[in-house]
Scaffold this motif. Structure first.
Motif, PDB file in Angstrom:
ATOM      1  N   PHE A 197      43.134  57.378  68.903  1.00 35.72           N
ATOM      2  CA  PHE A 197      43.818  56.194  68.386  1.00 35.72           C
ATOM      3  C   PHE A 197      43.284  55.787  67.021  1.00 35.72           C
ATOM      4  O   PHE A 197      44.040  55.337  66.154  1.00 35.72           O
ATOM      5  CB  PHE A 197      43.698  55.037  69.388  1.00 35.72           C
ATOM      6  N   MET A 198      41.973  55.914  66.828  1.00 35.75           N
ATOM      7  CA  MET A 198      41.400  55.605  65.523  1.00 35.75           C
ATOM      8  C   MET A 198      42.005  56.516  64.458  1.00 35.75           C
ATOM      9  O   MET A 198      42.448  56.056  63.396  1.00 35.75           O
ATOM     10  CB  MET A 198      39.882  55.785  65.545  1.00 35.75           C
ATOM     11  N   ALA A 199      42.040  57.830  64.752  1.00 36.21           N
ATOM     12  CA  ALA A 199      42.597  58.786  63.787  1.00 36.21           C
ATOM     13  C   ALA A 199      44.085  58.513  63.552  1.00 36.21           C
ATOM     14  O   ALA A 199      44.553  58.569  62.405  1.00 36.21           O
ATOM     15  CB  ALA A 199      42.393  60.213  64.301  1.00 36.21           C
ATOM     16  N   TYR A 200      44.822  58.203  64.617  1.00 33.91           N
ATOM     17  CA  TYR A 200      46.252  57.928  64.502  1.00 33.91           C
ATOM     18  C   TYR A 200      46.516  56.716  63.612  1.00 33.91           C
ATOM     19  O   TYR A 200      47.375  56.756  62.717  1.00 33.91           O
ATOM     20  CB  TYR A 200      46.820  57.708  65.900  1.00 33.91           C
ATOM     21  N   GLU A 201      45.775  55.634  63.849  1.00 32.85           N
ATOM     22  CA  GLU A 201      45.956  54.417  63.054  1.00 32.85           C
ATOM     23  C   GLU A 201      45.584  54.651  61.590  1.00 32.85           C
ATOM     24  O   GLU A 201      46.286  54.201  60.677  1.00 32.85           O
ATOM     25  CB  GLU A 201      45.092  53.285  63.631  1.00 32.85           C
ATOM     26  N   GLU A 202      44.470  55.366  61.365  1.00 36.46           N
ATOM     27  CA  GLU A 202      44.019  55.604  59.996  1.00 36.46           C
ATOM     28  C   GLU A 202      44.985  56.533  59.261  1.00 36.46           C
ATOM     29  O   GLU A 202      45.264  56.326  58.073  1.00 36.46           O
ATOM     30  CB  GLU A 202      42.608  56.207  60.002  1.00 36.46           C
ATOM     31  N   LEU A 203      45.484  57.559  59.954  1.00 40.20           N
ATOM     32  CA  LEU A 203      46.441  58.471  59.325  1.00 40.20           C
ATOM     33  C   LEU A 203      47.727  57.738  58.938  1.00 40.20           C
ATOM     34  O   LEU A 203      48.262  57.938  57.834  1.00 40.20           O
ATOM     35  CB  LEU A 203      46.773  59.630  60.278  1.00 40.20           C
ATOM     36  N   LYS A 204      48.230  56.890  59.838  1.00 41.70           N
ATOM     37  CA  LYS A 204      49.445  56.131  59.526  1.00 41.70           C
ATOM     38  C   LYS A 204      49.223  55.218  58.329  1.00 41.70           C
ATOM     39  O   LYS A 204      50.064  55.143  57.428  1.00 41.70           O
ATOM     40  CB  LYS A 204      49.872  55.286  60.738  1.00 41.70           C
ATOM     41  N   TYR A 210      55.820  60.488  62.782  1.00 41.06           N
ATOM     42  CA  TYR A 210      55.049  60.110  63.974  1.00 41.06           C
ATOM     43  C   TYR A 210      54.524  61.355  64.694  1.00 41.06           C
ATOM     44  O   TYR A 210      53.381  61.380  65.170  1.00 41.06           O
ATOM     45  CB  TYR A 210      55.905  59.282  64.938  1.00 41.06           C
ATOM     46  N   ILE A 211      55.356  62.389  64.787  1.00 38.60           N
ATOM     47  CA  ILE A 211      54.943  63.628  65.437  1.00 38.60           C
ATOM     48  C   ILE A 211      53.747  64.241  64.718  1.00 38.60           C
ATOM     49  O   ILE A 211      52.775  64.674  65.347  1.00 38.60           O
ATOM     50  CB  ILE A 211      56.118  64.634  65.488  1.00 38.60           C
ATOM     51  N   THR A 212      53.796  64.267  63.392  1.00 42.53           N
ATOM     52  CA  THR A 212      52.701  64.848  62.598  1.00 42.53           C
ATOM     53  C   THR A 212      51.411  64.075  62.802  1.00 42.53           C
ATOM     54  O   THR A 212      50.348  64.672  63.031  1.00 42.53           O
ATOM     55  CB  THR A 212      53.072  64.850  61.101  1.00 42.53           C
ATOM     56  N   MET A 213      51.480  62.745  62.730  1.00 44.70           N
ATOM     57  CA  MET A 213      50.284  61.910  62.906  1.00 44.70           C
ATOM     58  C   MET A 213      49.706  62.069  64.319  1.00 44.70           C
ATOM     59  O   MET A 213      48.498  62.168  64.505  1.00 44.70           O
ATOM     60  CB  MET A 213      50.608  60.430  62.656  1.00 44.70           C
ATOM     61  N   ALA A 214      50.593  62.102  65.314  1.00 42.09           N
ATOM     62  CA  ALA A 214      50.145  62.231  66.698  1.00 42.09           C
ATOM     63  C   ALA A 214      49.494  63.587  66.933  1.00 42.09           C
ATOM     64  O   ALA A 214      48.447  63.681  67.583  1.00 42.09           O
ATOM     65  CB  ALA A 214      51.331  62.042  67.652  1.00 42.09           C
ATOM     66  N   ALA A 215      50.084  64.664  66.391  1.00 46.44           N
ATOM     67  CA  ALA A 215      49.537  66.007  66.587  1.00 46.44           C
ATOM     68  C   ALA A 215      48.161  66.146  65.943  1.00 46.44           C
ATOM     69  O   ALA A 215      47.225  66.666  66.565  1.00 46.44           O
ATOM     70  CB  ALA A 215      50.500  67.049  66.013  1.00 46.44           C
ATOM     71  N   LEU A 216      48.026  65.695  64.714  1.00 45.40           N
ATOM     72  CA  LEU A 216      46.743  65.810  64.011  1.00 45.40           C
ATOM     73  C   LEU A 216      45.645  65.003  64.718  1.00 45.40           C
ATOM     74  O   LEU A 216      44.516  65.480  64.882  1.00 45.40           O
ATOM     75  CB  LEU A 216      46.893  65.340  62.561  1.00 45.40           C
ATOM     76  N   SER A 217      45.984  63.791  65.134  1.00 36.78           N
ATOM     77  CA  SER A 217      44.977  62.953  65.799  1.00 36.78           C
ATOM     78  C   SER A 217      44.588  63.535  67.154  1.00 36.78           C
ATOM     79  O   SER A 217      43.421  63.476  67.558  1.00 36.78           O
ATOM     80  CB  SER A 217      45.504  61.524  65.969  1.00 36.78           C
ATOM     81  N   LYS A 218      45.549  64.151  67.862  1.00 37.01           N
ATOM     82  CA  LYS A 218      45.257  64.719  69.185  1.00 37.01           C
ATOM     83  C   LYS A 218      44.375  65.953  69.071  1.00 37.01           C
ATOM     84  O   LYS A 218      43.410  66.113  69.844  1.00 37.01           O
ATOM     85  CB  LYS A 218      46.561  65.081  69.898  1.00 37.01           C
ATOM     86  N   ILE A 219      44.683  66.839  68.146  1.00 37.94           N
ATOM     87  CA  ILE A 219      43.872  68.053  67.972  1.00 37.94           C
ATOM     88  C   ILE A 219      42.437  67.679  67.600  1.00 37.94           C
ATOM     89  O   ILE A 219      41.471  68.265  68.113  1.00 37.94           O
ATOM     90  CB  ILE A 219      44.501  68.966  66.903  1.00 37.94           C
TER      91      ILE A 219
END
Length: 324
Positions: A215-222, A242-251
């Motif tokens: 979630f930290m990575a997702y929020e910061e990426l957005k 959204y897909i790109t941000m979610a994928a990067l943060s999940k990996i």
């Protein structure tokens, strides 16, 4: 003039009383303030995302868990890879076999994502209240970690039943220990008590770092992406973004925290017995080395990355629709 001493005298006990009760009042006030930020829309949107991703990708979750517990016991089927595992299960048990354990997975994923988004947004709203500046990365991390702990406490028994159901091998249904989710819950409680339903809870607590980092990575990426596009930091993105941000943060989160999932799955496995987290870590290290802590990571990445993308896209769009 005589009123001044009386006013002063009465103010002292009042001050002492407020000092004595301030911790309780403070906690009550904080709880009310946090509850004021609770939005049912976040629960519904998160639940919808969790259910959609689980239905689409449960077979990969089954493969991941079977690889995670593959510690050499003779009773376990041997698989050469992801496709071989899926083909073997299909040949033995058909589609039903690939969706073994899907009921608690739907309950668990739906409840977990719904509660996670509910708690996370409420805690984040509480921290942000009265502030003009945006939350920092560390504050996003803390909010997500607290939401994860609350969610895990409520949902751990569901994850135990899912693991037990997924690890029932063979096509003969009459020989299986558990007939379904509620049968598994009752039998685990009857034979192992509450501790049985909370097996894997300690490594699960460590695993809240996974969601927190994600979630930290997702929020910061957005936020950084919107700044790059010269848009408000909370501007809505399109589905592909959204897909790109979610994928990067999940990996990022999976690569950082995966070993805890192996430890947790092995603690919850009914075919082996460990005395605790340190016993799992010690035996895995002795018998399998560092690679043992990353068994199942590739099917996990293949599963959780699209699952995360589906969940977040559904969540963002459903929440936007509900919060209009």
């Amino acid at each position: 003039m005589s009123s001044a001493p009386n006013h002063g005298a009465s103010s002292v006990p009042g001050t002492e009383l407020s000092r004595k009760t301030s911790p309780v009042l403070s906690l009550t006030g904080q709880a009310r303030t946090i509850l004021g930020h609770v939005r049912v829309e976040n629960l519904v949107a998160g639940l919808a995302g969790g259910v959609a991703s689980t239905l689409a990708l449960h077979p990969l979750d089954l493969v991941k868990i079977r690889f995670a517990v593959s510690d050499g016991l003779d009773l376990r089927p041997k698989y050469n890879g992801i496709l071989h595992c899926m083909k073997s299960v299909w040949n033995q048990e058909g589609l039903r076999g690939l969706y073994q354990g899907v009921t608690p997975n739907i309950w668990g994923a739906g409840a977990s994502w719904g509660l996670y988004f509910l708690f996370y947004n409420a805690i984040k709203g509480y921290i942000k209240e009265g502030r003009q500046s945006e939350l920092s990365a560390s504050q996003h991390l803390v909010s997500a970690a607290q939401a994860g702990i609350l969610t895990l406490t409520l949902t751990n028994p569901i994850w135990v039943t899912k693991t037990r159901l997924v690890l029932q091998y063979g096509a003969d249904r009459s020989s299986k220990q558990y007939k379904g989710m509620f049968d598994a819950l009752l039998k685990i409680y009857r034979h192992e008590g509450v501790p049985g339903l909370y097996k894997g809870f300690v490594p699960g607590l460590f695993g809240t770092s996974h969601g927190a980092l994600q979630f930290m990575a997702y929020e910061e990426l957005k936020r950084d992406y919107n700044r790059y596009k010269n848009r408000p930091s909370d501007a809505r993105l399109d589905s592909l973004e959204y897909i790109t941000m979610a994928a990067l943060s999940k990996i990022f989160a999976v690569a950082t925290t995966y070993p805890y999932q192996v430890v947790r799955a092995r603690l919850q496995d009914q075919h082996n017995s460990y005395s605790g987290v340190m016993d799992v870590i010690g035996r895995t290290w002795r018998n399998e080395g560092a690679a043992g802590f990353y068994k199942g990571i590739f099917p996990n990445i293949i599963r959780v990355t699209p699952a995360c993308c589906i969940t977040f896209v559904v969540y963002e769009n459903v929440s936007a629709m509900l919060l209009r």
